[in-house]
Design a protein around this motif. Structure first.
Motif, mmCIF file in Angstrom:
data_model
loop_
_atom_site.group_PDB
_atom_site.id
_atom_site.type_symbol
_atom_site.label_atom_id
_atom_site.label_comp_id
_atom_site.label_asym_id
_atom_site.label_seq_id
_atom_site.Cartn_x
_atom_site.Cartn_y
_atom_site.Cartn_z
ATOM 1 N N ASP A 174 0.814 -1.227 0.000
ATOM 2 C CA ASP A 174 0.000 0.000 0.000
ATOM 3 C C ASP A 174 0.850 1.282 0.000
ATOM 4 O O ASP A 174 0.311 2.383 0.127
ATOM 5 C CB ASP A 174 -0.979 0.005 1.172
ATOM 6 N N LYS A 175 2.193 1.134 -0.109
ATOM 7 C CA LYS A 175 3.131 2.254 -0.227
ATOM 8 C C LYS A 175 3.471 2.909 1.114
ATOM 9 O O LYS A 175 4.248 3.855 1.157
ATOM 10 C CB LYS A 175 2.642 3.331 -1.208
ATOM 11 N N SER A 176 2.894 2.437 2.194
ATOM 12 C CA SER A 176 3.102 3.089 3.490
ATOM 13 C C SER A 176 3.993 2.254 4.404
ATOM 14 O O SER A 176 4.121 1.044 4.253
ATOM 15 C CB SER A 176 1.764 3.338 4.192
ATOM 16 N N ILE A 177 4.585 2.973 5.367
ATOM 17 C CA ILE A 177 5.280 2.361 6.500
ATOM 18 C C ILE A 177 4.490 2.741 7.748
ATOM 19 O O ILE A 177 4.102 3.901 7.910
ATOM 20 C CB ILE A 177 6.725 2.882 6.622
ATOM 21 N N LYS A 178 4.241 1.775 8.606
ATOM 22 C CA LYS A 178 3.543 2.068 9.860
ATOM 23 C C LYS A 178 4.412 1.643 11.032
ATOM 24 O O LYS A 178 5.097 0.620 10.972
ATOM 25 C CB LYS A 178 2.187 1.345 9.909
ATOM 26 N N VAL A 191 2.361 6.881 10.713
ATOM 27 C CA VAL A 191 2.162 6.366 9.357
ATOM 28 C C VAL A 191 3.016 7.235 8.435
ATOM 29 O O VAL A 191 2.849 8.448 8.386
ATOM 30 C CB VAL A 191 0.682 6.416 8.929
ATOM 31 N N LEU A 192 3.935 6.593 7.731
ATOM 32 C CA LEU A 192 4.898 7.315 6.897
ATOM 33 C C LEU A 192 4.543 7.101 5.433
ATOM 34 O O LEU A 192 4.621 5.976 4.918
ATOM 35 C CB LEU A 192 6.318 6.826 7.183
ATOM 36 N N ASN A 193 4.141 8.184 4.791
ATOM 37 C CA ASN A 193 3.804 8.145 3.367
ATOM 38 C C ASN A 193 4.823 8.977 2.586
ATOM 39 O O ASN A 193 5.207 10.051 3.019
ATOM 40 C CB ASN A 193 2.398 8.696 3.132
ATOM 41 N N GLY A 194 5.227 8.477 1.458
ATOM 42 C CA GLY A 194 6.216 9.193 0.667
ATOM 43 C C GLY A 194 6.727 8.360 -0.492
ATOM 44 O O GLY A 194 7.216 8.887 -1.481
ATOM 45 N N CYS A 235 14.626 5.861 1.140
ATOM 46 C CA CYS A 235 14.196 6.993 1.969
ATOM 47 C C CYS A 235 14.686 6.837 3.403
ATOM 48 O O CYS A 235 14.708 5.729 3.944
ATOM 49 C CB CYS A 235 12.671 7.123 1.974
ATOM 50 N N MET A 236 15.062 7.959 4.004
ATOM 51 C CA MET A 236 15.422 8.017 5.414
ATOM 52 C C MET A 236 14.321 8.763 6.156
ATOM 53 O O MET A 236 13.833 9.797 5.676
ATOM 54 C CB MET A 236 16.759 8.730 5.594
ATOM 55 N N TRP A 237 13.922 8.208 7.305
ATOM 56 C CA TRP A 237 12.791 8.745 8.052
ATOM 57 C C TRP A 237 13.163 8.997 9.509
ATOM 58 O O TRP A 237 14.015 8.305 10.059
ATOM 59 C CB TRP A 237 11.620 7.761 8.045
ATOM 60 N N ASP A 238 12.470 9.966 10.111
ATOM 61 C CA ASP A 238 12.456 10.122 11.560
ATOM 62 C C ASP A 238 10.981 10.146 11.964
ATOM 63 O O ASP A 238 10.291 11.149 11.780
ATOM 64 C CB ASP A 238 13.155 11.412 11.989
ATOM 65 N N TYR A 239 10.514 9.011 12.488
ATOM 66 C CA TYR A 239 9.071 8.888 12.706
ATOM 67 C C TYR A 239 8.566 9.729 13.873
ATOM 68 O O TYR A 239 7.353 9.872 14.071
ATOM 69 C CB TYR A 239 8.671 7.421 12.876
ATOM 70 N N MET A 240 9.471 10.366 14.630
ATOM 71 C CA MET A 240 9.051 11.168 15.777
ATOM 72 C C MET A 240 8.812 12.635 15.427
ATOM 73 O O MET A 240 8.316 13.389 16.257
ATOM 74 C CB MET A 240 10.119 11.087 16.881
ATOM 75 N N ALA A 257 8.368 13.653 8.560
ATOM 76 C CA ALA A 257 9.137 12.443 8.886
ATOM 77 C C ALA A 257 10.182 12.092 7.837
ATOM 78 O O ALA A 257 11.209 11.494 8.157
ATOM 79 C CB ALA A 257 8.180 11.269 9.085
ATOM 80 N N LEU A 258 9.940 12.458 6.577
ATOM 81 C CA LEU A 258 10.881 12.125 5.512
ATOM 82 C C LEU A 258 12.072 13.080 5.574
ATOM 83 O O LEU A 258 11.942 14.271 5.302
ATOM 84 C CB LEU A 258 10.191 12.218 4.151
ATOM 85 N N ILE A 259 13.247 12.561 5.952
ATOM 86 C CA ILE A 259 14.413 13.434 6.138
ATOM 87 C C ILE A 259 15.478 13.219 5.071
ATOM 88 O O ILE A 259 16.507 13.898 5.071
ATOM 89 C CB ILE A 259 15.024 13.254 7.549
ATOM 90 N N GLY A 260 15.241 12.298 4.158
ATOM 91 C CA GLY A 260 16.195 12.105 3.066
ATOM 92 C C GLY A 260 15.617 11.184 2.013
ATOM 93 O O GLY A 260 14.929 10.217 2.343
ATOM 94 N N ARG A 261 15.855 11.509 0.751
ATOM 95 C CA ARG A 261 15.418 10.638 -0.347
ATOM 96 C C ARG A 261 16.559 10.507 -1.352
ATOM 97 O O ARG A 261 17.163 11.489 -1.750
ATOM 98 C CB ARG A 261 14.176 11.201 -1.044
#
Length: 316
Positions: free
Chosen positions: A213-217, A230-233, A261-266, A270-274
């Motif tokens: 579904d393209k998401s990270i939870k 929920v991380l969408n990108g 992709c690099m994420w910070d879920y807090m 949240a998307l901190i690098g692509r």
């Protein structure tokens, strides 16, 4: 940053937990549909290209690799023929594999080594099962069969020797305790197939799942009615997610949209690098335990990249 060209399509990449300059790569011919495979052991040089320390050819595609946590020369590979193979990279290819575990009836898609009890590992297969193994036994210790479809990923909890999670095409992630007869928790985490899961390295109750579904939870298993993030990108299915070994809230993912992709879920954004260095599906990604911010990825473009977060993977 360094790059390595493999003869087959990349599927998985893992940094060594012992040497900051070694990594293992799983590859499969013809996008893993039909043909041979190869396990590459690569070495990073301080200022130059990536070199190959060893390579092991297989009769079927290799979909995943993991390093032993007890012996710096042992690597485990998940094969398309249903076998799990154990390699000793200190021995010549003709003496390898030193063991082949043959119980799964379909492709083995994931292997994961226990970081606490350092003699055991998991294999997850398209035969809907997860198996528990020890390196000194030819037969599996136990088979976990509750999923109703392919199990794409199994991951040990980094702090508890008996607890692991599994992610399946049946849209659930299950939490298991090997001391219990069945799974201890079922997360209906996504409405589409779940391709990967990983535990937070700093909080043993936090787990991430990622899906078609393209998401990270991100979930807290103490209260899992709703995800804590929920991380969408990503534009297509998310193939792999890995929590950072250095930052509690950071994780990396790769996708069929060809990006890492690099994420910070807090944090809110949240998307901190692509990174868009791959030209085909990006299906393997890892973060070094020994060098903070060091990333590696591989994909169906037959390339392995190693780079520092914040840098361009393609930069010389």
């Amino acid at each position: 940053m360094p790059m390595f060209k493999t003869p087959f399509n990349g599927y998985s990449v893992k940094f060594s937990p012992f040497y900051e300059n070694q990594l293992a790569v799983a590859t499969a011919q013809n996008f893993g549909i039909l043909g041979n495979g190869r396990v590459h052991i690569l070495q990073l040089s301080p200022n130059g290209p990536i070199s190959e320390l060893a390579a092991f050819d297989t009769a079927d595609g290799v979909y995943d690799v993991c390093w032993s946590e007890a012996h710096d020369s042992l690597v485990i590979a998940a094969s398309g023929d249903g076998s799990v193979k154990l390699y000793d990279i200190s021995l010549p290819p003709t003496n390898n594999p030193i063991r082949s575990f043959q119980e799964h009836t379909r492709e083995v898609h994931s292997v994961d080594y226990n970081t606490v009890r350092k003699d055991s590992f998991l294999s997850a297969s398209w035969d809907d099962t997860v198996k528990l193994w020890t390196v000194d036994r030819n037969a599996s210790v136990r088979t976990f069969k509750e999923h109703a479809y392919c199990v794409y990923s199994a991951a040990w909890n980094p702090r508890h020797a008996d607890i692991f999670a599994s992610a399946s095409g049946d849209c659930t992630t299950r939490i298991w305790d090997v001391r219990e007869p069945g799974s201890t928790m079922i997360l209906p985490a996504h409405e589409f197939e779940i391709l990967t899961c990983d535990w937070n390295k700093y909080d043993d109750c936090i787990i991430a799942t990622a899906s078609v579904d393209k998401s990270i939870k991100v979930w807290d298993i103490r209260n899992y009615r709703v995800p804590i993030a929920v991380l969408n990108g990503h534009g297509y299915a998310v193939r792999k997610v890995r929590f950072s070994p250095h930052r509690a809230s950071a994780m990396v993912s790769c996708s069929y949209d060809m990006t890492v992709c690099m994420w910070d879920y807090m944090v809110e954004d949240a998307l901190i690098g692509r990174y868009d260095h791959h030209t085909e599906f990006a299906v393997g990604v890892d973060m070094s335990v020994l060098v903070e911010g060091l990333l590696a990825s591989t994909g169906w473009d037959e390339l392995v990249y190693v780079w520092q977060h914040g840098m361009d993977p393609r930069a010389p």
